[in-house]
Design a protein around this motif. Structure first.
Motif, PDB file in Angstrom:
ATOM      1  N   PRO A   1       0.804  -1.228   0.000  1.00  0.00           N
ATOM      2  CA  PRO A   1       0.000   0.000   0.000  1.00  0.00           C
ATOM      3  C   PRO A   1       0.835   1.276   0.000  1.00  0.00           C
ATOM      4  O   PRO A   1       0.412   2.293  -0.569  1.00  0.00           O
ATOM      5  CB  PRO A   1      -0.832  -0.124   1.283  1.00  0.00           C
ATOM      6  N   GLU A   2       2.012   1.235   0.605  1.00  0.00           N
ATOM      7  CA  GLU A   2       2.885   2.401   0.582  1.00  0.00           C
ATOM      8  C   GLU A   2       3.375   2.684  -0.839  1.00  0.00           C
ATOM      9  O   GLU A   2       3.453   3.840  -1.265  1.00  0.00           O
ATOM     10  CB  GLU A   2       4.077   2.182   1.518  1.00  0.00           C
ATOM     11  N   THR A   3       3.686   1.634  -1.572  1.00  0.00           N
ATOM     12  CA  THR A   3       4.110   1.795  -2.962  1.00  0.00           C
ATOM     13  C   THR A   3       2.984   2.384  -3.800  1.00  0.00           C
ATOM     14  O   THR A   3       3.195   3.299  -4.603  1.00  0.00           O
ATOM     15  CB  THR A   3       4.537   0.435  -3.548  1.00  0.00           C
ATOM     16  N   ALA A   4       1.785   1.852  -3.626  1.00  0.00           N
ATOM     17  CA  ALA A   4       0.633   2.355  -4.380  1.00  0.00           C
ATOM     18  C   ALA A   4       0.360   3.818  -4.055  1.00  0.00           C
ATOM     19  O   ALA A   4       0.013   4.612  -4.939  1.00  0.00           O
ATOM     20  CB  ALA A   4      -0.596   1.498  -4.073  1.00  0.00           C
ATOM     21  N   ALA A   5       0.534   4.206  -2.801  1.00  0.00           N
ATOM     22  CA  ALA A   5       0.297   5.589  -2.392  1.00  0.00           C
ATOM     23  C   ALA A   5       1.266   6.542  -3.073  1.00  0.00           C
ATOM     24  O   ALA A   5       0.894   7.656  -3.475  1.00  0.00           O
ATOM     25  CB  ALA A   5       0.406   5.714  -0.876  1.00  0.00           C
ATOM     26  N   LYS A   6       2.521   6.118  -3.234  1.00  0.00           N
ATOM     27  CA  LYS A   6       3.508   6.956  -3.898  1.00  0.00           C
ATOM     28  C   LYS A   6       3.139   7.206  -5.358  1.00  0.00           C
ATOM     29  O   LYS A   6       3.496   8.247  -5.922  1.00  0.00           O
ATOM     30  CB  LYS A   6       4.886   6.301  -3.803  1.00  0.00           C
ATOM     31  N   LEU A   7       2.436   6.241  -5.951  1.00  0.00           N
ATOM     32  CA  LEU A   7       2.002   6.377  -7.336  1.00  0.00           C
ATOM     33  C   LEU A   7       0.627   7.034  -7.433  1.00  0.00           C
ATOM     34  O   LEU A   7       0.141   7.291  -8.542  1.00  0.00           O
ATOM     35  CB  LEU A   7       1.959   4.999  -8.006  1.00  0.00           C
ATOM     36  N   GLY A   8      -0.004   7.272  -6.287  1.00  0.00           N
ATOM     37  CA  GLY A   8      -1.352   7.833  -6.281  1.00  0.00           C
ATOM     38  C   GLY A   8      -2.363   6.906  -6.912  1.00  0.00           C
ATOM     39  O   GLY A   8      -3.309   7.353  -7.568  1.00  0.00           O
ATOM     40  N   SER A   9      -2.176   5.610  -6.703  1.00  0.00           N
ATOM     41  CA  SER A   9      -2.981   4.604  -7.399  1.00  0.00           C
ATOM     42  C   SER A   9      -3.772   3.728  -6.445  1.00  0.00           C
ATOM     43  O   SER A   9      -3.273   3.310  -5.389  1.00  0.00           O
ATOM     44  CB  SER A   9      -2.054   3.718  -8.248  1.00  0.00           C
ATOM     45  N   ALA A  10      -5.006   3.408  -6.836  1.00  0.00           N
ATOM     46  CA  ALA A  10      -5.747   2.351  -6.161  1.00  0.00           C
ATOM     47  C   ALA A  10      -5.103   1.014  -6.526  1.00  0.00           C
ATOM     48  O   ALA A  10      -4.333   0.920  -7.490  1.00  0.00           O
ATOM     49  CB  ALA A  10      -7.215   2.372  -6.590  1.00  0.00           C
ATOM     50  N   PHE A  11      -5.417  -0.009  -5.771  1.00  0.00           N
ATOM     51  CA  PHE A  11      -4.744  -1.290  -6.022  1.00  0.00           C
ATOM     52  C   PHE A  11      -5.619  -2.465  -5.591  1.00  0.00           C
ATOM     53  O   PHE A  11      -6.637  -2.293  -4.915  1.00  0.00           O
ATOM     54  CB  PHE A  11      -3.401  -1.343  -5.284  1.00  0.00           C
ATOM     55  N   TYR A  12      -5.170  -3.644  -5.998  1.00  0.00           N
ATOM     56  CA  TYR A  12      -5.864  -4.901  -5.717  1.00  0.00           C
ATOM     57  C   TYR A  12      -4.820  -5.872  -5.194  1.00  0.00           C
ATOM     58  O   TYR A  12      -3.757  -6.038  -5.810  1.00  0.00           O
ATOM     59  CB  TYR A  12      -6.468  -5.395  -7.025  1.00  0.00           C
ATOM     60  N   THR A  13      -5.062  -6.487  -4.040  1.00  0.00           N
ATOM     61  CA  THR A  13      -4.137  -7.483  -3.514  1.00  0.00           C
ATOM     62  C   THR A  13      -4.904  -8.712  -3.041  1.00  0.00           C
ATOM     63  O   THR A  13      -6.049  -8.614  -2.582  1.00  0.00           O
ATOM     64  CB  THR A  13      -3.311  -6.954  -2.322  1.00  0.00           C
TER      65      THR A  13
END
Length: 239
Positions: free
Chosen positions: A206-218
Motif C-alpha cells: 500500500p505504501e508503494t501504491a500511495a507513492k504512485l497515487g494509485s488504487a490497487f488490488y491485492t
C-alpha cells in the motif's frame, strides 16, 4: 454454498473431463508467452473442491503449460495462476473454457490475461521460476498485486523497484505482470511464510501504491494447502 452441494458440483465438473493430453508434461517446460490469473467467488475448503477432475480438463486446453492452484487466506476463495504458450490461447482459455468452471458452482468469477514476454527481463532479475529461476525453496504463500495504473511495461522503471523488492523480508521470487490491452502493472510473488506475505500485502505494498497515487488490488494465498494439486499441474514453484 453448503457441503451437500459438493457431490453435485463434482459430478457436473466431471462431465467436462476429456482424456489428458500426452503433451501436457512436455509443454510444461516451455517458456510462457502469457499468464492468466483467475479467482472464483466461492468459499470452500480446498479438499472439498473437485480439483482432481478440473486438473484433467485443464491439461487438455490448447497452449496450457502449467498452473499453480490458489486458496485465499481467510476467504477460502479458489483460483489459479497459469502459463500459456501464446496470448491467443490464453484469451481462448478465459473466454471459452474457464467460464464453465464457476458456472458449475453457480458463482461469478474474475480473470486477467498478462503478456509474459513484456516482463521476462524484469522477472528474470527477480528470480522468477517461470523463466528458469531457482526452485530450491518451496513457497509458503503467494501474493497477487495489481495497480490501477496504466503504462506500457517497457516505459516502466522496474530496475529501482526490483532493488527495493530484493530487500523485502521473505520474498523468494517474483513474476511481473503487464495487463493485455489495459497495461496495468502488477505481480505474482512467492514468499517463504504466510506472515511475510501478509506483511507485504497489508503494509509494504500500500505504501508503494500511495507513492504512485494509485488504487490497487491485492490477494494473499496459502501455498501449503494447494501444493499437491499444483504439483500435478506442473507448477514451476515445486521442483
Amino acid at each position: 454454498m453448503t457441503d451437500q452441494n459438493i457431490p453435485k458440483i463434482m459430478t457436473t465438473v466431471a462431465a467436462l473431463v476429456a482424456p489428458s493430453s500426452p503433451k501436457a508434461q512436455e509443454n510444461s517446460s516451455m517458456t510462457p508467452k502469457a499468464f492468466v490469473y483467475t479467482e472464483v467467488a466461492i468459499s470452500v475448503p480446498f479438499d472439498q473442491a473437485p480439483w482432481l477432475k478440473i486438473n484433467e480438463v485443464i491439461k487438455t486446453q490448447p497452449g496450457f503449460l502449467n498452473k499453480t492452484w490458489l486458496q485465499g487466506h481467510s476467504t477460502q476463495t479458489i483460483g489459479g495462476f497459469y502459463a500459456f504458450d501464446s496470448l491467443e490461447n490464453a484469451r481462448r482459455f478465459v473466454t471459452e473454457y474457464f467460464p464453465s468452471e464457476p458456472r458449475a458452482f453457480g458463482v461469478a468469477h474474475n480473470t486477467r490475461v498478462f503478456d509474459a514476454q513484456a516482463v521476462k527481463e524484469a522477472s528474470d532479475d527477480m528470480g522468477s521460476v517461470h523463466f528458469g529461476g531457482s526452485r530450491a525453496q518451496k513457497p509458503g504463500a503467494f501474493v497477487y498485486t495489481e495497480l490501477q495504473f496504466s503504462m506500457p511495461f517497457d516505459e516502466f522503471s522496474w530496475q529501482p523497484r526490483n532493488q527495493a523488492l530484493k530487500q523485502q523480508t521473505g520474498l523468494q521470487n517474483k513474476v511481473w505482470l503487464s495487463g493485455v490491452s489495459t497495461n496495468t502493472i502488477g505481480g505474482f510473488d512467492a514468499f517463504d511464510t504466510l506472515d511475510h506475505a501478509l506483511d507485504f500485502a497489508i503494509n509494504a505494498f500500500p505504501e508503494t501504491a500511495a507513492k504512485l497515487g494509485s488504487a490497487f488490488y491485492t490477494r494473499v494465498f496459502d501455498a501449503t494447502i494447494t501444493e499437491e494439486a499444483s504439483r500435478q499441474m506442473f507448477s514451476p514453484y515445486y521442483g
